[in-house]
Design a protein around this motif. Structure first.
Motif, short mmCIF file in Angstrom:
data_model
loop_
_atom_site.label_atom_id
_atom_site.label_comp_id
_atom_site.label_asym_id
_atom_site.label_seq_id
_atom_site.Cartn_x
_atom_site.Cartn_y
_atom_site.Cartn_z
N ILE A 250 0.84 -1.18 0.00
CA ILE A 250 0.00 0.00 0.00
C ILE A 250 0.89 1.25 0.00
O ILE A 250 1.69 1.44 0.92
N PRO A 251 0.79 2.09 -1.03
CA PRO A 251 1.62 3.31 -1.08
C PRO A 251 1.35 4.22 0.11
O PRO A 251 0.26 4.21 0.69
N LEU A 252 2.34 5.02 0.45
CA LEU A 252 2.25 5.89 1.63
C LEU A 252 1.05 6.83 1.54
O LEU A 252 0.40 7.11 2.55
N THR A 253 0.75 7.30 0.33
CA THR A 253 -0.36 8.26 0.16
C THR A 253 -1.72 7.66 0.49
O THR A 253 -2.70 8.38 0.63
N TYR A 254 -1.79 6.31 0.59
CA TYR A 254 -3.06 5.65 0.88
C TYR A 254 -3.07 5.01 2.27
O TYR A 254 -4.00 4.29 2.61
N LYS A 255 -2.05 5.30 3.08
CA LYS A 255 -1.93 4.66 4.39
C LYS A 255 -3.11 4.98 5.31
O LYS A 255 -3.44 4.19 6.20
N PHE A 256 -3.73 6.13 5.10
CA PHE A 256 -4.83 6.53 5.98
C PHE A 256 -6.19 6.33 5.31
O PHE A 256 -7.19 6.93 5.71
N SER A 257 -6.21 5.50 4.29
CA SER A 257 -7.45 5.14 3.62
C SER A 257 -7.68 3.65 3.77
O SER A 257 -6.76 2.89 4.08
N ASP A 258 -8.92 3.23 3.56
CA ASP A 258 -9.22 1.80 3.53
C ASP A 258 -8.97 1.31 2.11
O ASP A 258 -9.57 1.81 1.15
#
Length: 278
Positions: free
Chosen positions: A45-53
């Motif tokens: 999971i790329p860093l930019t999506y770490k706070f998304s489901d």
């Protein structure tokens, strides 16, 4: 928290559908998916999506298949196919330029569901089962072949079924729903122009042959509906007589029918002789 579906290079934001229970919906258009087809993504999971489901397609083998389908849908170049026998219940509507499913319920689901321990339950939905696989759709058009039509094909080519093409894309305004790689539902009914007649399934000496529907004939000029489970050879013979004008029109564009002209003429003479004797 935002939700994203990872498919190939696509990062698709989606929400739980407010209109269709058990489905998700892409935020950029009316592309739905059965929620049971996806699962939580836990790796890469790329860093930019770490706070998304983050989610991915559960079926690993079909991820490339879905990737291409989404690419085509975004480019408004997606084509889905639906095949059916010439005896299908939808035929009277096709004669009027409308492709319908069996019901009116606005439920994007399989037309048949397994009941618990019994026979499958038919769902009367307005959504049409389709596929991106042309060969699969054309194979379905071979269903409902009866012994009398098979016997007729030993004398001359007979149209068994038909396949339609449905152009789709996020800018075309027609909802679709991924159920699995073999069945993508499209919200119907569709009117001629939203679908086109793609090919005719011919039966010749009991061998199927899929040939293009003549573009010069449009989609409203069709043969009569072939009888479903005919009770006798006479029923099929009557239908075949009523279909001759349509077959003659197709023969103008179809080289194989032109090559079979001698056989067709001989079969017609035999039918005429039988009618005289009766």
């Amino acid at each position: 928290m935002s939700k994203y579906l990872f498919v190939g290079n696509h990062r698709i934001e989606f929400v739980d559908s407010a209109d269709h229970h058990g489905c998700i919906k892409f935020t950029e258009g009316e592309f739905y998916m059965d929620v049971t087809c996806i699962c939580k993504k836990t790796t890469d999971i790329p860093l930019t999506y770490k706070f998304s489901d983050c989610y991915e397609l559960t079926d690993v083998e079909n991820r490339l298949y879905l990737d291409k389908m989404i690419t085509d849908w975004k480019a408004n170049s997606l084509v889905l196919y639906r095949g059916f026998a010439g005896s299908h219940f939808c035929w009277p509507h096709l004669l009027e330029g409308q492709l319908r499913s069996e019901g009116d319920d606005d439920i994007p689901t399989f037309t048949m569901h397994d009941s618990t321990g019994g026979l499958p339950t038919r769902i009367r939905t307005r959504w049409l089962p389709t596929t991106t696989d042309l060969a699969m759709a054309q194979g379905i058009s071979l269903q409902s072949t009866d012994v009398y039509t098979s016997a007729l094909s030993m004398q001359e080519p007979v149209p068994l079924g038909f396949t339609v093409a449905i152009p789709l894309g996020k800018g075309r305004g027609k909802p679709l729903c991924w159920l699995n790689a073999g069945e993508i539902a499209v919200r119907g009914p569709l009117i001629i122009g939203e679908y086109t007649m793609h090919s005719i399934t011919w039966f010749d000496v009991q061998i199927p042959d899929f040939r293009p529907y003549p573009p010069g004939m449009g989609g409203l000029y069709l043969p009569p509906q072939r009888p479903y489970q005919p009770a006798s050879a006479e029923v099929i013979s009557d239908w075949w007589e009523q279909s001759q004008a349509w077959v003659d029109s197709v023969a103008i564009f179809d080289a194989k029918l032109q090559q079979a002209q001698g056989r067709r003429a001989q079969a017609a003479a035999i039918r005429e002789l039988g009618a005289i004797q009766v």
